[in-house]
Design a protein around this motif. Structure first.
Motif, PDB file in Angstrom:
ATOM      1  N   SER A   1       0.801  -1.230   0.000  1.00  0.00           N
ATOM      2  CA  SER A   1       0.000   0.000   0.000  1.00  0.00           C
ATOM      3  C   SER A   1       0.836   1.284   0.000  1.00  0.00           C
ATOM      4  CB  SER A   1      -0.972   0.006   1.183  1.00  0.00           C
ATOM      5  OG  SER A   1      -0.266  -0.073   2.397  1.00  0.00           O
ATOM      6  N   ILE A   2       2.074   1.213   0.452  1.00  0.00           N
ATOM      7  CA  ILE A   2       2.920   2.413   0.466  1.00  0.00           C
ATOM      8  C   ILE A   2       3.167   2.921  -0.947  1.00  0.00           C
ATOM      9  CG2 ILE A   2       5.177   1.274   0.435  1.00  0.00           C
ATOM     10  CD1 ILE A   2       4.328   4.263   2.651  1.00  0.00           C
ATOM     11  N   THR A   3       3.098   2.024  -1.935  1.00  0.00           N
ATOM     12  CA  THR A   3       3.354   2.438  -3.322  1.00  0.00           C
ATOM     13  C   THR A   3       2.302   3.424  -3.830  1.00  0.00           C
ATOM     14  OG1 THR A   3       2.134   0.597  -4.336  1.00  0.00           O
ATOM     15  CG2 THR A   3       4.489   0.248  -3.861  1.00  0.00           C
ATOM     16  N   LYS A   4       1.171   3.478  -3.149  1.00  0.00           N
ATOM     17  CA  LYS A   4       0.123   4.429  -3.534  1.00  0.00           C
ATOM     18  C   LYS A   4       0.367   5.816  -2.946  1.00  0.00           C
ATOM     19  CE  LYS A   4      -3.363   0.919  -4.246  1.00  0.00           C
ATOM     20  NZ  LYS A   4      -4.660   0.389  -3.871  1.00  0.00           N
ATOM     21  N   LEU A   5       1.378   5.930  -2.097  1.00  0.00           N
ATOM     22  CA  LEU A   5       1.665   7.195  -1.422  1.00  0.00           C
ATOM     23  C   LEU A   5       2.972   7.845  -1.861  1.00  0.00           C
ATOM     24  CD1 LEU A   5       0.687   6.135   2.208  1.00  0.00           C
ATOM     25  CD2 LEU A   5      -0.713   7.391   0.561  1.00  0.00           C
ATOM     26  N   VAL A   6       3.988   7.030  -2.154  1.00  0.00           N
ATOM     27  CA  VAL A   6       5.304   7.592  -2.463  1.00  0.00           C
ATOM     28  C   VAL A   6       5.529   7.705  -3.966  1.00  0.00           C
ATOM     29  CG1 VAL A   6       6.348   6.782  -0.322  1.00  0.00           C
ATOM     30  CG2 VAL A   6       6.490   5.366  -2.347  1.00  0.00           C
ATOM     31  N   THR A   7       6.246   8.746  -4.331  1.00  0.00           N
ATOM     32  CA  THR A   7       6.604   8.965  -5.731  1.00  0.00           C
ATOM     33  C   THR A   7       8.017   8.439  -5.975  1.00  0.00           C
ATOM     34  OG1 THR A   7       7.625  11.117  -5.328  1.00  0.00           O
ATOM     35  CG2 THR A   7       5.241  11.103  -5.759  1.00  0.00           C
ATOM     36  N   PHE A   8       8.401   8.387  -7.245  1.00  0.00           N
ATOM     37  CA  PHE A   8       9.773   7.994  -7.540  1.00  0.00           C
ATOM     38  C   PHE A   8      10.740   9.034  -6.990  1.00  0.00           C
ATOM     39  CE2 PHE A   8      13.626   7.907 -10.099  1.00  0.00           C
ATOM     40  CZ  PHE A   8      14.046   6.627  -9.777  1.00  0.00           C
ATOM     41  N   ASN A   9      10.361  10.294  -7.025  1.00  0.00           N
ATOM     42  CA  ASN A   9      11.215  11.331  -6.435  1.00  0.00           C
ATOM     43  C   ASN A   9      11.469  11.057  -4.954  1.00  0.00           C
ATOM     44  OD1 ASN A   9      11.704  12.877  -8.732  1.00  0.00           O
ATOM     45  ND2 ASN A   9       9.955  14.216  -8.382  1.00  0.00           N
ATOM     46  N   ASP A  10      10.431  10.605  -4.235  1.00  0.00           N
ATOM     47  CA  ASP A  10      10.592  10.258  -2.820  1.00  0.00           C
ATOM     48  C   ASP A  10      11.600   9.119  -2.648  1.00  0.00           C
ATOM     49  OD1 ASP A  10       8.577  12.110  -2.098  1.00  0.00           O
ATOM     50  OD2 ASP A  10       7.006  10.578  -2.221  1.00  0.00           O
ATOM     51  N   VAL A  11      11.460   8.098  -3.484  1.00  0.00           N
ATOM     52  CA  VAL A  11      12.353   6.934  -3.407  1.00  0.00           C
ATOM     53  C   VAL A  11      13.788   7.352  -3.726  1.00  0.00           C
ATOM     54  CG1 VAL A  11      12.899   4.687  -4.430  1.00  0.00           C
ATOM     55  CG2 VAL A  11      10.524   5.281  -3.920  1.00  0.00           C
ATOM     56  N   ALA A  12      13.950   8.146  -4.767  1.00  0.00           N
ATOM     57  CA  ALA A  12      15.288   8.595  -5.156  1.00  0.00           C
ATOM     58  C   ALA A  12      15.949   9.379  -4.027  1.00  0.00           C
ATOM     59  CB  ALA A  12      15.216   9.439  -6.425  1.00  0.00           C
ATOM     60  N   LYS A  13      15.185  10.224  -3.377  1.00  0.00           N
ATOM     61  CA  LYS A  13      15.724  11.017  -2.270  1.00  0.00           C
ATOM     62  C   LYS A  13      16.087  10.116  -1.091  1.00  0.00           C
ATOM     63  CE  LYS A  13      14.694  15.037   0.560  1.00  0.00           C
ATOM     64  NZ  LYS A  13      13.710  16.075   0.879  1.00  0.00           N
ATOM     65  N   LEU A  14      15.194   9.202  -0.745  1.00  0.00           N
ATOM     66  CA  LEU A  14      15.414   8.307   0.387  1.00  0.00           C
ATOM     67  C   LEU A  14      16.621   7.394   0.156  1.00  0.00           C
ATOM     68  CD1 LEU A  14      14.352   7.151   3.111  1.00  0.00           C
ATOM     69  CD2 LEU A  14      13.067   5.514   1.742  1.00  0.00           C
ATOM     70  N   LYS A  15      16.742   6.867  -1.055  1.00  0.00           N
ATOM     71  CA  LYS A  15      17.824   5.933  -1.382  1.00  0.00           C
ATOM     72  C   LYS A  15      19.073   6.637  -1.907  1.00  0.00           C
ATOM     73  CE  LYS A  15      15.742   2.034  -0.499  1.00  0.00           C
ATOM     74  NZ  LYS A  15      16.281   1.082   0.455  1.00  0.00           N
ATOM     75  N   LYS A  16      19.012   7.974  -1.968  1.00  0.00           N
ATOM     76  CA  LYS A  16      20.136   8.779  -2.462  1.00  0.00           C
ATOM     77  C   LYS A  16      20.581   8.336  -3.859  1.00  0.00           C
ATOM     78  CE  LYS A  16      21.656  10.135   2.024  1.00  0.00           C
ATOM     79  NZ  LYS A  16      21.737   9.523   3.268  1.00  0.00           N
ATOM     80  N   LEU A  17      19.572   8.142  -4.719  1.00  0.00           N
ATOM     81  CA  LEU A  17      19.828   7.759  -6.103  1.00  0.00           C
ATOM     82  C   LEU A  17      20.051   8.999  -6.958  1.00  0.00           C
ATOM     83  CD1 LEU A  17      16.893   5.227  -6.717  1.00  0.00           C
ATOM     84  CD2 LEU A  17      19.281   4.671  -6.251  1.00  0.00           C
ATOM     85  N   ASP A  18      20.865   8.846  -7.962  1.00  0.00           N
ATOM     86  CA  ASP A  18      20.948   9.862  -9.003  1.00  0.00           C
ATOM     87  C   ASP A  18      19.743   9.574  -9.892  1.00  0.00           C
ATOM     88  OD1 ASP A  18      21.326  11.156 -11.468  1.00  0.00           O
ATOM     89  OD2 ASP A  18      23.503  11.115 -11.246  1.00  0.00           O
ATOM     90  N   ARG A  19      18.695  10.327  -9.681  1.00  0.00           N
ATOM     91  CA  ARG A  19      17.411  10.073 -10.333  1.00  0.00           C
ATOM     92  C   ARG A  19      17.545   9.963 -11.843  1.00  0.00           C
ATOM     93  NH1 ARG A  19      12.821  14.435 -11.012  1.00  0.00           N
ATOM     94  NH2 ARG A  19      14.418  15.009 -12.466  1.00  0.00           N
ATOM     95  N   ASP A  20      18.203  10.927 -12.460  1.00  0.00           N
ATOM     96  CA  ASP A  20      18.314  10.938 -13.916  1.00  0.00           C
ATOM     97  C   ASP A  20      19.138   9.752 -14.420  1.00  0.00           C
ATOM     98  OD1 ASP A  20      16.729  13.218 -14.094  1.00  0.00           O
ATOM     99  OD2 ASP A  20      18.458  14.557 -13.928  1.00  0.00           O
ATOM    100  N   ALA A  21      20.210   9.428 -13.741  1.00  0.00           N
ATOM    101  CA  ALA A  21      21.038   8.284 -14.141  1.00  0.00           C
ATOM    102  C   ALA A  21      20.257   6.978 -14.005  1.00  0.00           C
ATOM    103  CB  ALA A  21      22.316   8.234 -13.312  1.00  0.00           C
ATOM    104  N   PHE A  22      19.487   6.855 -12.937  1.00  0.00           N
ATOM    105  CA  PHE A  22      18.687   5.651 -12.714  1.00  0.00           C
ATOM    106  C   PHE A  22      17.646   5.497 -13.814  1.00  0.00           C
ATOM    107  CE2 PHE A  22      15.465   2.968 -10.734  1.00  0.00           C
ATOM    108  CZ  PHE A  22      16.224   2.031 -10.061  1.00  0.00           C
ATOM    109  N   LEU A  23      16.979   6.588 -14.159  1.00  0.00           N
ATOM    110  CA  LEU A  23      15.964   6.536 -15.210  1.00  0.00           C
ATOM    111  C   LEU A  23      16.585   6.279 -16.578  1.00  0.00           C
ATOM    112  CD1 LEU A  23      13.530   9.343 -14.028  1.00  0.00           C
ATOM    113  CD2 LEU A  23      13.244   6.862 -13.829  1.00  0.00           C
ATOM    114  N   THR A  24      17.775   6.805 -16.816  1.00  0.00           N
ATOM    115  CA  THR A  24      18.483   6.533 -18.068  1.00  0.00           C
ATOM    116  C   THR A  24      18.850   5.052 -18.143  1.00  0.00           C
ATOM    117  OG1 THR A  24      19.326   8.788 -18.197  1.00  0.00           O
ATOM    118  CG2 THR A  24      20.530   7.096 -19.437  1.00  0.00           C
ATOM    119  N   GLU A  25      19.311   4.506 -17.025  1.00  0.00           N
ATOM    120  CA  GLU A  25      19.631   3.080 -16.983  1.00  0.00           C
ATOM    121  C   GLU A  25      18.382   2.242 -17.240  1.00  0.00           C
ATOM    122  OE1 GLU A  25      21.503  -0.309 -13.992  1.00  0.00           O
ATOM    123  OE2 GLU A  25      21.544   1.794 -13.365  1.00  0.00           O
TER     124      GLU A  25
END
Length: 67
Positions: free
Chosen positions: A34-58
């Motif tokens: 159910s958490i997937t209905k609340l969090v955005t990918f931006n939230d996940v990227a921030k929490l996991k300290k992902l390079d959002r653009d690099a992850f999406l490019t991959e």
């Protein structure tokens, strides 16, 4: 391209390959969580300290290779 402002549930529903990619990268992802209905990918990227653009490019490269 993935809209990182949508919820993870919306993204995975619209593009099931993205959910597969997340699992292949070691994320414990399931649209049944159910958490997937609340969090955005931006939230996940921030929490996991992902390079959002690099992850999406991959993801785009991975998705293209799976066709």
């Amino acid at each position: 391209m993935i809209d990182p402002t949508k919820t993870m549930h919306q993204i995975a529903t619209e593009d099931p390959k993205f959910a597969e990619f997340l699992v292949s990268k070691g994320f414990p992802f399931s649209v049944n969580n159910s958490i997937t209905k609340l969090v955005t990918f931006n939230d996940v990227a921030k929490l996991k300290k992902l390079d959002r653009d690099a992850f999406l490019t991959e993801y785009e490269a991975w998705s293209a290779a799976c066709k």
